[in-house]
Design a protein around this motif. Structure first.
Motif, PDB file in Angstrom:
ATOM      1  N   LEU A   1     -38.170-108.193   3.069  1.00 35.15           N
ATOM      2  CA  LEU A   1     -39.095-107.091   3.346  1.00 35.15           C
ATOM      3  C   LEU A   1     -39.060-106.720   4.823  1.00 35.15           C
ATOM      4  O   LEU A   1     -39.137-107.594   5.696  1.00 35.15           O
ATOM      5  CB  LEU A   1     -40.527-107.484   2.969  1.00 35.15           C
ATOM      6  CG  LEU A   1     -40.813-107.736   1.491  1.00 35.15           C
ATOM      7  CD1 LEU A   1     -42.322-107.967   1.286  1.00 35.15           C
ATOM      8  CD2 LEU A   1     -40.342-106.569   0.624  1.00 35.15           C
ATOM      9  N   THR A   2     -38.982-105.417   5.088  1.00 31.98           N
ATOM     10  CA  THR A   2     -39.066-104.937   6.470  1.00 31.98           C
ATOM     11  C   THR A   2     -40.533-104.928   6.917  1.00 31.98           C
ATOM     12  O   THR A   2     -41.448-105.092   6.106  1.00 31.98           O
ATOM     13  CB  THR A   2     -38.516-103.507   6.597  1.00 31.98           C
ATOM     14  OG1 THR A   2     -39.415-102.617   5.911  1.00 31.98           O
ATOM     15  CG2 THR A   2     -37.113-103.383   6.012  1.00 31.98           C
ATOM     16  N   ASP A   3     -40.746-104.687   8.208  1.00 28.92           N
ATOM     17  CA  ASP A   3     -42.113-104.609   8.733  1.00 28.92           C
ATOM     18  C   ASP A   3     -42.866-103.403   8.164  1.00 28.92           C
ATOM     19  O   ASP A   3     -44.099-103.346   8.250  1.00 28.92           O
ATOM     20  CB  ASP A   3     -42.081-104.516  10.269  1.00 28.92           C
ATOM     21  CG  ASP A   3     -41.545-105.787  10.901  1.00 28.92           C
ATOM     22  OD1 ASP A   3     -41.473-106.825  10.201  1.00 28.92           O
ATOM     23  OD2 ASP A   3     -41.187-105.756  12.094  1.00 28.92           O
ATOM     24  N   GLN A   4     -42.112-102.445   7.575  1.00 25.90           N
ATOM     25  CA  GLN A   4     -42.749-101.265   6.961  1.00 25.90           C
ATOM     26  C   GLN A   4     -42.949-101.471   5.455  1.00 25.90           C
ATOM     27  O   GLN A   4     -43.156-100.503   4.717  1.00 25.90           O
ATOM     28  CB  GLN A   4     -41.895-100.011   7.200  1.00 25.90           C
ATOM     29  CG  GLN A   4     -41.915 -99.514   8.639  1.00 25.90           C
ATOM     30  CD  GLN A   4     -41.080-100.380   9.582  1.00 25.90           C
ATOM     31  OE1 GLN A   4     -39.989-100.815   9.233  1.00 25.90           O
ATOM     32  NE2 GLN A   4     -41.605-100.651  10.778  1.00 25.90           N
ATOM     33  N   ASP A   5     -42.870-102.715   4.985  1.00 30.19           N
ATOM     34  CA  ASP A   5     -43.060-103.054   3.574  1.00 30.19           C
ATOM     35  C   ASP A   5     -42.030-102.369   2.672  1.00 30.19           C
ATOM     36  O   ASP A   5     -42.335-101.936   1.564  1.00 30.19           O
ATOM     37  CB  ASP A   5     -44.490-102.729   3.111  1.00 30.19           C
ATOM     38  CG  ASP A   5     -44.896-103.591   1.904  1.00 30.19           C
ATOM     39  OD1 ASP A   5     -44.429-104.744   1.803  1.00 30.19           O
ATOM     40  OD2 ASP A   5     -45.663-103.095   1.055  1.00 30.19           O
ATOM     41  N   GLU A   6     -40.803-102.280   3.179  1.00 28.23           N
ATOM     42  CA  GLU A   6     -39.678-101.849   2.346  1.00 28.23           C
ATOM     43  C   GLU A   6     -38.899-103.092   1.925  1.00 28.23           C
ATOM     44  O   GLU A   6     -38.812-104.071   2.668  1.00 28.23           O
ATOM     45  CB  GLU A   6     -38.731-100.943   3.130  1.00 28.23           C
ATOM     46  CG  GLU A   6     -39.367 -99.661   3.630  1.00 28.23           C
ATOM     47  CD  GLU A   6     -38.623 -99.101   4.836  1.00 28.23           C
ATOM     48  OE1 GLU A   6     -38.464 -97.876   4.887  1.00 28.23           O
ATOM     49  OE2 GLU A   6     -38.224 -99.894   5.731  1.00 28.23           O
ATOM     50  N   ILE A   7     -38.281-103.011   0.736  1.00 23.95           N
ATOM     51  CA  ILE A   7     -37.430-104.104   0.281  1.00 23.95           C
ATOM     52  C   ILE A   7     -35.964-103.660   0.401  1.00 23.95           C
ATOM     53  O   ILE A   7     -35.637-102.492   0.177  1.00 23.95           O
ATOM     54  CB  ILE A   7     -37.773-104.524  -1.167  1.00 23.95           C
ATOM     55  CG1 ILE A   7     -37.013-105.792  -1.568  1.00 23.95           C
ATOM     56  CG2 ILE A   7     -37.542-103.404  -2.161  1.00 23.95           C
ATOM     57  CD1 ILE A   7     -37.533-106.451  -2.830  1.00 23.95           C
TER      58      ILE A   7
ATOM     59  N   ILE B   1     -29.837-100.046   0.462  1.00 21.25           N
ATOM     60  CA  ILE B   1     -30.969 -99.123   0.329  1.00 21.25           C
ATOM     61  C   ILE B   1     -32.238 -99.832   0.767  1.00 21.25           C
ATOM     62  O   ILE B   1     -32.495-100.968   0.351  1.00 21.25           O
ATOM     63  CB  ILE B   1     -31.110 -98.652  -1.146  1.00 21.25           C
ATOM     64  CG1 ILE B   1     -29.886 -97.825  -1.546  1.00 21.25           C
ATOM     65  CG2 ILE B   1     -32.399 -97.875  -1.360  1.00 21.25           C
ATOM     66  CD1 ILE B   1     -29.766 -97.608  -3.036  1.00 21.25           C
ATOM     67  N   LYS B   2     -33.024 -99.154   1.620  1.00 15.39           N
ATOM     68  CA  LYS B   2     -34.372 -99.644   1.929  1.00 15.39           C
ATOM     69  C   LYS B   2     -35.340 -98.843   1.069  1.00 15.39           C
ATOM     70  O   LYS B   2     -35.402 -97.626   1.189  1.00 15.39           O
ATOM     71  CB  LYS B   2     -34.708 -99.425   3.398  1.00 15.39           C
ATOM     72  CG  LYS B   2     -33.979-100.349   4.353  1.00 15.39           C
ATOM     73  CD  LYS B   2     -34.415-100.050   5.800  1.00 15.39           C
ATOM     74  CE  LYS B   2     -33.511-100.758   6.791  1.00 15.39           C
ATOM     75  NZ  LYS B   2     -33.746-100.320   8.172  1.00 15.39           N
ATOM     76  N   MET B   3     -36.089 -99.522   0.219  1.00 15.23           N
ATOM     77  CA  MET B   3     -36.990 -98.837  -0.702  1.00 15.23           C
ATOM     78  C   MET B   3     -38.405 -99.375  -0.505  1.00 15.23           C
ATOM     79  O   MET B   3     -38.585-100.594  -0.394  1.00 15.23           O
ATOM     80  CB  MET B   3     -36.544 -99.106  -2.146  1.00 15.23           C
ATOM     81  CG  MET B   3     -37.361 -98.374  -3.199  1.00 15.23           C
ATOM     82  SD  MET B   3     -36.765 -98.767  -4.870  1.00 15.23           S
ATOM     83  CE  MET B   3     -35.208 -97.864  -4.853  1.00 15.23           C
ATOM     84  N   PRO B   4     -39.423 -98.483  -0.460  1.00 11.66           N
ATOM     85  CA  PRO B   4     -40.796 -98.993  -0.368  1.00 11.66           C
ATOM     86  C   PRO B   4     -41.033-100.034  -1.466  1.00 11.66           C
ATOM     87  O   PRO B   4     -40.644 -99.815  -2.623  1.00 11.66           O
ATOM     88  CB  PRO B   4     -41.653 -97.743  -0.585  1.00 11.66           C
ATOM     89  CG  PRO B   4     -40.791 -96.613  -0.111  1.00 11.66           C
ATOM     90  CD  PRO B   4     -39.384 -96.998  -0.481  1.00 11.66           C
ATOM     91  N   PHE B   5     -41.667-101.148  -1.098  1.00 11.86           N
ATOM     92  CA  PHE B   5     -41.831-102.232  -2.068  1.00 11.86           C
ATOM     93  C   PHE B   5     -42.512-101.758  -3.341  1.00 11.86           C
ATOM     94  O   PHE B   5     -42.115-102.126  -4.452  1.00 11.86           O
ATOM     95  CB  PHE B   5     -42.631-103.397  -1.443  1.00 11.86           C
ATOM     96  CG  PHE B   5     -42.837-104.510  -2.427  1.00 11.86           C
ATOM     97  CD1 PHE B   5     -41.829-105.416  -2.680  1.00 11.86           C
ATOM     98  CD2 PHE B   5     -44.031-104.642  -3.129  1.00 11.86           C
ATOM     99  CE1 PHE B   5     -41.992-106.434  -3.617  1.00 11.86           C
ATOM    100  CE2 PHE B   5     -44.210-105.653  -4.056  1.00 11.86           C
ATOM    101  CZ  PHE B   5     -43.183-106.553  -4.296  1.00 11.86           C
ATOM    102  N   ASN B   6     -43.543-100.909  -3.197  1.00 12.17           N
ATOM    103  CA  ASN B   6     -44.269-100.465  -4.401  1.00 12.17           C
ATOM    104  C   ASN B   6     -43.411 -99.603  -5.315  1.00 12.17           C
ATOM    105  O   ASN B   6     -43.600 -99.597  -6.529  1.00 12.17           O
ATOM    106  CB  ASN B   6     -45.556 -99.726  -4.016  1.00 12.17           C
ATOM    107  CG  ASN B   6     -46.637-100.709  -3.592  1.00 12.17           C
ATOM    108  OD1 ASN B   6     -46.646-101.860  -4.038  1.00 12.17           O
ATOM    109  ND2 ASN B   6     -47.530-100.259  -2.722  1.00 12.17           N
TER     110      ASN B   6
END
Lengths: 182, 182
Positions: A50-56, A145-150
């Motif tokens: 997870l990134t600091d922006q809550d992306e996976i 791909i960085k995708m928002p976790f939700n």
């Protein structure tokens, strides 16, 4: 009930690049014998980072057995059964996505298809990421791909993300995050 | 990036009881060729069945590749790729646990280990159960366990339950239950 089966004989029918296949004679609890087909694999490691922006971090890969591009968390196989799972996870995360994580949390093991395969997949979550260069294997082609976790969670719940390790890791992480355990 | 691989040649090295194994030559996106090992499987179906007391039905089975008894939700393989997944799920649930369910909800597909295997596992949740006789296969030995759902969830989160389809089904069901979707 006694459920234990015993190995009576084993025969390798294939020794390959990623897997071996043996066919064993097994002694069943009722005294009869049966064939047991076993795909041998050195085991794998996957990382839900997870990134600091809550992306996976996800990778899109063409998976030849399905003839499909699918979304998965970064993963790879251990060099051998002796390689420490966490070291393998760090290597695969860096090679596939360029990411180095400051913190890893072990989320458990996964038995993908226990009827005929001995693979164990070790699942980690990771955070506090920094990014460098990727270094994929020679015959590995993938998009990161960085995708928002939700969004990833919704794609698991809707059935769009089908990979077992990715579903398990994202769902566990959701429950751990919601209860303040990650 | 173009990620598509093409089948150039295929060769069966094993035709077995549960699985076949082929080794293909594949054309990679960079124009090179590579070996691709593919375990062929007709696919499986699993059912996370809840009693009116919020217990989940589990089966304890000896899984030969791991030489371990493990806990799983009831499951089995399709008779062929033509068998409808829901019919297979109803049959396996009844044969393994004796349960017949009044309601089924499809929870999605699972690709257990997409690097080298084409198996697709269809996941269902079920409720409104009634119980009759079990009818396991001749070489199948198992104990049926009713476990409070929250205990099964904790055993997934703690890493004790390792089976991929069971982890995915229990975790999805937790999130769907919590949001009133099951």
């Amino acid at each position: 009930m006694n459920l234990t089966e015993k190995q009576l004989a084993k025969k390798y029918v294939y020794n390959g690049k990623i897997i071996n296949l043996r066919v064993d004679d097994a002694l069943l609890p009722n005294g009869k014998t049966a064939l047991r087909e076993v795909v041998e694999h050195p085991g794998g490691v996957c990382v839900a980072a997870l990134t600091d922006q809550d992306e996976i971090l996800l990778v899109k890969q063409f998976r030849y057995p399905y003839m499909e591009e699918i979304l998965e968390i970064p993963a790879g196989k251990r060099d051998s059964k002796e390689e420490a799972p966490l070291e393998c996870g760090k290597r695969e995360l860096r090679e596939e996505t360029g990411a180095v994580a400051g913190e890893f949390v072990f989320l458990g093991e996964l038995y993908p298809t226990p009827g005929y395969c001995d693979e164990v997949i070790y699942i980690y979550a990771a955070k506090n990421l920094t990014f460098g260069e990727t270094d994929p294997d020679d015959d590995e082609f993938l998009d990161v791909i960085k995708m928002p976790f939700n969004e990833a969670l919704e794609r698991v719940l809707s059935g769009e993300i089908k990979d077992a390790k990715t579903q398990t890791a994202v769902l566990k992480l959701k429950i751990l995050k919601d209860s303040g355990r990650f």
